[in-house]
Structures are given as structure tokens and as C-alpha cells.
Motif scaffolding. Structure first.
Motif, short mmCIF file in Angstrom:
data_model
loop_
_atom_site.label_atom_id
_atom_site.label_comp_id
_atom_site.label_asym_id
_atom_site.label_seq_id
_atom_site.Cartn_x
_atom_site.Cartn_y
_atom_site.Cartn_z
N GLY A 1 0.82 -1.20 0.00
CA GLY A 1 0.00 0.00 0.00
C GLY A 1 0.85 1.24 0.00
N SER A 2 0.17 2.36 -0.23
CA SER A 2 0.84 3.64 -0.03
C SER A 2 0.35 4.11 1.33
CB SER A 2 0.38 4.62 -1.10
OG SER A 2 -1.01 4.88 -0.91
N VAL A 3 1.07 5.01 1.92
CA VAL A 3 0.64 5.58 3.20
C VAL A 3 0.59 7.09 3.02
CG1 VAL A 3 1.13 5.80 5.66
CG2 VAL A 3 1.85 3.74 4.44
N PHE A 4 -0.59 7.65 3.17
CA PHE A 4 -0.69 9.11 3.05
C PHE A 4 -1.73 9.62 4.04
CE2 PHE A 4 -4.68 9.95 0.57
CZ PHE A 4 -5.09 8.65 0.39
N LEU A 5 -1.56 10.83 4.49
CA LEU A 5 -2.51 11.43 5.45
C LEU A 5 -3.08 12.72 4.89
CD1 LEU A 5 -0.60 10.83 8.82
CD2 LEU A 5 -2.55 9.56 7.91
N GLY A 6 -2.59 13.10 3.72
CA GLY A 6 -3.11 14.31 3.08
C GLY A 6 -2.57 14.37 1.66
N ASN A 7 -3.27 15.12 0.84
CA ASN A 7 -2.80 15.40 -0.52
C ASN A 7 -3.59 16.59 -1.04
OD1 ASN A 7 -5.28 14.43 -1.47
ND2 ASN A 7 -4.47 12.39 -1.87
N HIS A 8 -3.61 16.79 -2.35
CA HIS A 8 -4.26 17.96 -2.95
C HIS A 8 -5.78 17.88 -2.87
CE1 HIS A 8 -4.38 14.76 -5.79
NE2 HIS A 8 -5.27 15.43 -6.49
N ASP A 9 -6.29 16.72 -2.45
CA ASP A 9 -7.75 16.52 -2.39
C ASP A 9 -8.32 16.62 -0.99
OD1 ASP A 9 -7.80 13.91 -4.92
OD2 ASP A 9 -8.18 16.07 -5.08
N PHE A 10 -7.48 16.83 0.00
CA PHE A 10 -7.97 16.80 1.37
C PHE A 10 -7.35 17.93 2.20
CE2 PHE A 10 -10.39 13.01 0.93
CZ PHE A 10 -9.74 12.25 -0.02
N ALA A 11 -7.92 18.16 3.35
CA ALA A 11 -7.40 19.19 4.26
C ALA A 11 -5.97 18.87 4.66
CB ALA A 11 -8.29 19.27 5.49
N ARG A 12 -5.24 19.87 5.08
CA ARG A 12 -3.85 19.68 5.52
C ARG A 12 -3.83 18.73 6.73
NH1 ARG A 12 0.63 20.50 2.55
NH2 ARG A 12 0.31 22.23 1.10
N MET A 13 -2.92 17.77 6.71
CA MET A 13 -2.97 16.71 7.71
C MET A 13 -2.84 17.22 9.15
SD MET A 13 0.54 14.54 7.44
CE MET A 13 2.09 15.18 8.05
N VAL A 14 -2.03 18.25 9.38
CA VAL A 14 -1.86 18.70 10.78
C VAL A 14 -3.15 19.36 11.28
CG1 VAL A 14 -0.96 21.03 10.28
CG2 VAL A 14 -0.31 19.84 12.40
N SER A 15 -3.93 19.94 10.35
CA SER A 15 -5.20 20.57 10.76
C SER A 15 -6.30 19.52 10.91
CB SER A 15 -5.60 21.62 9.73
OG SER A 15 -4.59 22.61 9.61
N ARG A 16 -6.24 18.48 10.08
CA ARG A 16 -7.32 17.50 10.07
C ARG A 16 -7.14 16.44 11.16
NH1 ARG A 16 -8.98 13.54 5.00
NH2 ARG A 16 -10.97 12.80 5.85
N TRP A 17 -5.93 15.90 11.26
CA TRP A 17 -5.72 14.76 12.19
C TRP A 17 -4.98 15.20 13.46
CZ3 TRP A 17 -8.65 11.36 9.98
CH2 TRP A 17 -8.63 11.14 8.60
N GLY A 18 -4.25 16.33 13.38
CA GLY A 18 -3.42 16.77 14.52
C GLY A 18 -4.08 17.92 15.26
N ASN A 19 -3.23 18.77 15.82
CA ASN A 19 -3.73 19.94 16.54
C ASN A 19 -2.89 21.12 16.09
OD1 ASN A 19 -3.84 22.11 18.35
ND2 ASN A 19 -4.46 20.78 20.05
N ASP A 20 -3.43 21.90 15.13
CA ASP A 20 -2.57 22.94 14.50
C ASP A 20 -2.56 24.23 15.32
OD1 ASP A 20 -4.90 24.03 11.85
OD2 ASP A 20 -5.03 24.12 14.04
N ARG A 21 -2.98 24.13 16.59
CA ARG A 21 -2.93 25.33 17.44
C ARG A 21 -1.92 25.08 18.55
NH1 ARG A 21 -7.33 23.49 16.29
NH2 ARG A 21 -7.71 22.64 18.35
#
Ligand code: TEU
Ligand code: CA
Length: 550
Positions: A321-341
Motif C-alpha cells: 500500500g501507499s501511506v498518506f494522510l493528506g494530498n491535494h484533495d484533502f485538508a492539511r494533515m496537521v489541521s485534520r488529524w493533529g492539533n494545529d494550534r
């Protein structure tokens, strides 16, 4: 590297959205010469390959995924000579180049479609799907990914054509051998130039149920699974292209597979007749309700962890498989899965570590190595994405207030990840000396690559160390993946093991510190690496990740 292991199994791939990466000529649009100018930065990351989103001639109705000439470079990106120089620059640094080919549909401005729509007996008619409607209704009830019906009525011949995406993206008819021959020739053209790999857009949808049955569900992702993806001849078509083109050039293929499931994924990854790997969307659609992207539902860390367990189980024997948490089709990974504050750096570095320690080939989206965050649209008009703009039109027709739709678009819309790369604190983040094609995130004065080059504790510097660590421990690429049995609710932990090596990855995937019993870690555990120094008295900081040798 042992010859038996293909390059793409150990590679870290860096995805570039060319329009937003770097503008070399001041027209506000990223281009191929811009990538050449930044090739030493890319090389300095330690990545092994680049994946470029589509670079071909396009009216740009859908971010370049509507191609009007597969054999020409999009004028705003440069010329074929620029491409040749880019390929040489990539190869001279020992990197590989993966291009993005869109085989499920073309642009309606492609010569094939211009011919096809002219008459029912045109030689190109069957390059696309044309069907009669039922009275004033389309041939069936399939919805487009971008709103409305997946069928567009065409006056010239009084029939409808199929477009799973925008009406400017008519679906190509793979049942028609001359079309398959034309696509094979196109891929051969690029592989003969020395391209190393192909990212195959929406490959899961190229085989249609040509009787076009109505969908029996209003859940959009279920409609994809049951009706758009996994068609009756999908394996046959993939195998044909494998033997007709890809194997001749030892070409790596990564298929984008919306609708592919853990159960059927191995079907598409047969070592002799299939793709080398796929992008699956188990986690990426997890927070999408029945209405799809603009119908968000909450996600839980348990669901998130389960996706990785399920897919590792599905692919552990005969698959990759490939492993990805974000790309041009989705929100930025740190904002979506992490805590960007409050925990921006810790969560950005944890997510990069997750990607580079999972089993599979990591695809890191440009900007995530410096922890770029979601772009907040102030108004719908600022969106450059057809999916958001059409989504708003549909929502408004349903009586949704703009502020409410904007909130959803700012959570899950694709504009989030398409804002220009933040190079420096210079105007427009150093992306362009002109007017950027799209808004630059206003946080760029403090969040940019130049600032992070100078900060030894930055996300960027951590990413470089992480890649070096991964290369020092091949078990992270090839090893078995085993969930860690003593996991706790907020902990995401797993073992990567090979006969001669066993590593344990532990992540406190939460905003709360956590103190673990001293006995929680195996007695043999030796701290190797992490985004903070080793936990004291077994107290894990929020978003702390650690890697142990067992
Ligand atoms: O995306 C296809 C796909 O998987 C969709 O679910 C995707 O998430 C898209 O954003 C629609 O919601 C590929 C490309 O990555 C995407 O940029 C294109 O818009 C699409 O195909 C059509 O070519
Ligand atoms: Ca430019």
C-alpha cells in the motif's frame, strides 16, 4: 539495497501540486522551471521520488485533471523542453519521477471528445459513453462527484454523455479497443522519455457496468463502491496495460482507488498482472457522511487506528500500500488529524512519523514537511475548486447559509491544501514575485521553510532526521506490521518486525499527557528516536511519539 526489493518499496515519495509549488516567471502560477529551481531543496529532504499532479494541457476546470492534450505540457507550466530538463534534473540527483495520468476521463476540449460529440457515427463516438435519456431524464440516477447528475445532455446528437466528475470531464469508454490503444500509446510516450512511475487517477472506475443500473443508495461513498468502482473488467484492463506497456519499461504504478476495499484490494495488486500499489481511502473518507465531503461526521482515534490495522491485514500477504494522510484533495494533515494550534509542532512531527513508520510507501504532500496548515476561506468566492464551488451552489439551493457552508468547506474542502507553498517571509511567502493564482495562507511570515531551515527543532529539520532514521532501519519499510497489544485509548502503537530487527512505535495521539505504568513498555525496550526527548517517569507529552528497539 538488495536487488530483490524494488525501489518503490523503500522510497519516500514527495507529492508536488505544480501550480502551487514555485513560480519561476512571475505570472503567479507555479511551473516546471520552479520545480527545477527548488530541486536542491527537494533533494535535501532525503526523499527518493517526486509525484507531480497533472502537468498536461488542460482548461483547468478541475485542477488539471481535465486533460485536453496528454502529449503536451500545460502552457502555464512551461514547455516539453522544460519537462525534459526537469526529468534530467531529477535523475541527475538519483531521484525518480512519477507523473499523474488520468485514464478515467479526458477534458471535453480534447480532440477525441470534440469529434465524438459531432455525430453518432463519428469514428470517435465510442471513445466515450453516450446514452439516450428517458424522456427529459438522464439515462440513470448516478450523481457526479461534483454535484448534479453524472450525465450531460448534448444537443448536437440528442444524447447524454457520462461524466462521473465535472461535465467538462467526460468518462472514457475502456470497452472500446481503439481508446485503450490510444491510452497505451500515450503512456508509452512518457515512459519512453524515462519517467519512472505513473499515478493512475481514479483507476478503480475505468471499467463501467455498461447497462448503467440505478444506484440503490443515497450514500455517496457506497455508490462509488457499488457502482463506479470495481467494474467487471477492471482487473482485465489493468492486466492488459501491465503487459502492453508498463512491464516493457519496468514502470512503477500506484493506482488511486476510491471504492477499493480491504477485501478486493489484493485483486488489483497481483504481482504479475496488477498494480504495484494503491491509494486506499479507508481513513480519508472516514469523516464523510452519506452526503460525501460536505457532509462531515465526527471521527474517532479508534476508527482511525482500525483503518491501519484492517489495511495492513489486507495487504500483508500479497500486496503493498501507499501511506498518506493528506494530498491535494484533502485538508492539511496537521489541521485534520493533529492539533494545529497548541500542539502544532508536536502533532505535525507525530503525523510525519506515523507515515514513515507504517508498512507501505509513504507519500508526503509538499508543505506537510513544514507543517503547513489549512487555508481559511473568508468567502466562497475565494475558492478555486470546482468541487467547493459546485458544492456551495447545491447547498445554497437547499437553503444552507453561506457561513454554514463555508465552515464545512474550511474543514474538508480541497482549497485547504492547494494554497501556495510557504518558502519564506517574503511577500506572497516567496512563492511568486507576481500576484499568486490563489490566496497565500496569512500565517506564512512565521510558518515557512526559510525560518525552519534556521531552527534546529523545526518540523522541517525533524523530517530530515526522520527520513535518515527510516533509511537506517529498513524494517520500517519492509518489516511486518503488528498492532501493539497493550494499547490504550489515546495511544496508537505498533510493532515493526523482521527476523533481525524489531521496533516499537508509540504515539500519544491526543492533547492530554499520559503517564503509563513502568511495566507498560517491554523490559527490552531501548529508546531510539522521537519528536521529544524520551519520556521521563513514563509520562508521555501530548502528541509525543517514540520509537524503541525491542
Ligand atoms: O480524485 C478522485 C477521488 O478519489 C475523489 O474521491 C477525490 O477525493 C476528489 O477530491 C473528489 O472528491 C482524483 C483526483 O485526485 C482529484 O483531484 C480529481 O478531482 C478527481 O480524481 C477527478 O480526476
Ligand atoms: Ca509561473
Amino acid at each position: 539495497m538488495t536487488p530483490s526489493i524494488p525501489w518503490w518499496k523503500r522510497a519516500v515519495v514527495y507529492q508536488i501540486y505544480p501550480r502551487s509549488f514555485y513560480d519561476s516567471n512571475g505570472d503567479g502560477i507555479g511551473d516546471l522551471n520552479g520545480i527545477i529551481e527548488k530541486i536542491d531543496y527537494i533533494h535535501s529532504l532525503g526523499v527518493d521520488a517526486l509525484w507531480l499532479n497533472p502537468i498536461f494541457r488542460s482548461p483547468y476546470d478541475d485542477g488539471g485533471y481535465d486533460i485536453s492534450d496528454y502529449m503536451a505540457i500545460h502552457e502555464e507550466f512551461g514547455t516539453m523542453e522544460d519537462f525534459d530538463r526537469l526529468l534530467a534534473a531529477v535523475h541527475s540527483r538519483g531521484l525518480k519521477l512519477i507523473i499523474d495520468v488520468v485514464l478515467n476521463h479526458s477534458s471535453d476540449e480534447h480532440a477525441w471528445f470534440i469529434e465524438s460529440r459531432k455525430s453518432k457515427d463519428n469514428p470517435y463516438r465510442d471513445y466515450y459513453f453516450w446514452r439516450k435519456g428517458h424522456g427529459t431524464q438522464p439515462p440513470n440516477n448516478w450523481p457526479s462527484f461534483f454535484g448534479g447528475s453524472a450525465w450531460q445532455y448534448d444537443n448536437a446528437t440528442g444524447e447524454y454523455y457520462l461524466h462521473l466528475f465535472s461535465k467538462k470531464q467526460p468518462d472514457l469508454n475502456w470497452e472500446h479497443p481503439p481508446l485503450r490503444a490510444a491510452l497505451a500509446a500515450m503512456m508509452e510516450f512518457w515512459l519512453a522519455k524515462g519517467v519512472d512511475g505513473l499515478r493512475l487517477d481514479v483507476i478503480s472506475a475505468i471499467s463501467k457496468q455498461t447497462n448503467f443500473p440505478n444506484t440503490d443508495t443515497t450514500d455517496f461513498n457506497e455508490t462509488i463502491r457499488k457502482y463506479y468502482a470495481n467494474g467487471p473488467r477492471l482487473k482485465e484492463f489493468i492486466s492488459e496495460m501491465r503487459h502492453r506497456v508498463w512491464d516493457k519499461y519496468n514502470c512503477m504504478t500506484v493506482g488511486e482507488g476510491p471504492g477499493i476495499t480491504p477485501a478486493n484490494a489484493p485483486d488489483y495488486l497481483d504481482q504479475n498482472h496488477g498494480l504495484n500499489m494503491i491509494f486506499h481511502f479507508g481513513h480519508m473518507f472516514m469523516d464523510q457522511g452519506p452526503g460525501g465531503r460536505f457532509d462531515p461526521i465526527p471521527w474517532t482515534l479508534q476508527d482511525f487506528k482500525q483503518v491501519f490495522v484492517t489495511w495492513n491485514e489486507a495487504l500483508k500477504q500479497n500486496g503493498w500500500g501507499s501511506v498518506f494522510l493528506g494530498n491535494h484533495d484533502f485538508a492539511r494533515m496537521v489541521s485534520r488529524w493533529g492539533n494545529d494550534r497548541e500542539h502544532w509542532r508536536a502533532s505535525a512531527t507525530l503525523l510525519l512519523t506515523l507515515m514513515l513508520t507504517q508498512r507501505g510507501t509513504p507519500f508526503v504532500y509538499a508543505g506537510d514537511e513544514i507543517g503547513m496548515k489549512n487555508l481559511t476561506l473568508g468567502a466562497i468566492e475565494e475558492s478555486k475548486d470546482i468541487e467547493t464551488l459546485n458544492g456551495w451552489r447545491e447547498a445554497r439551493a437547499r437553503g444552507v447559509a453561506e457561513a454554514d457552508f463555508l465552515k464545512v468547506a474550511n474543514y474538508s474542502g480541497r482549497d485547504n491544501a492547494r494554497s501556495p507553498f510557504q518558502w519564506s517571509a517574503q511577500p506572497h511567502a516567496g512563492f511568486t514575485t507576481g500576484q499568486p493564482w490563489m490566496g497565500v495562507n496569512p500565517n506564512y511570515p512565521k510558518l515557512n521553510a526559510a525560518q525552519q531551515e534556521a531552527d534546529t527543532e523545526s518540523v522541517l529539520q525533524y523530517f530530515r532526521k526522520l527520513i535518515r532514521f527510516r533509511k537506517a532501519y529498513p524494517v520500517l519499510a519492509d518489516g511486518e506490521y503488528l498492532p501493539f497489544t497493550h494499547e490504550k485509548e489515546q495511544i496508537f502503537a505498533y510493532v515493526r518486525q523482521a527476523p533481525e530487527e524489531k521496533l516499537l512505535v508509540v504515539m500519544n495521539f491526543s492533547n492530554q499527557p499520559l503517564t503509563l505504568e513502568a511495566s507498560w513498555l517491554p523490559a527490552t525496550a531501548v529508546w531510539l528516536f522521537g519528536n521529544e526527548s524520551a519520556p521521563q517517569q513514563s509520562t508521555w507529552q501530548p502528541w509525543q511519539v517514540g520509537i524503541y528497539k525491542l
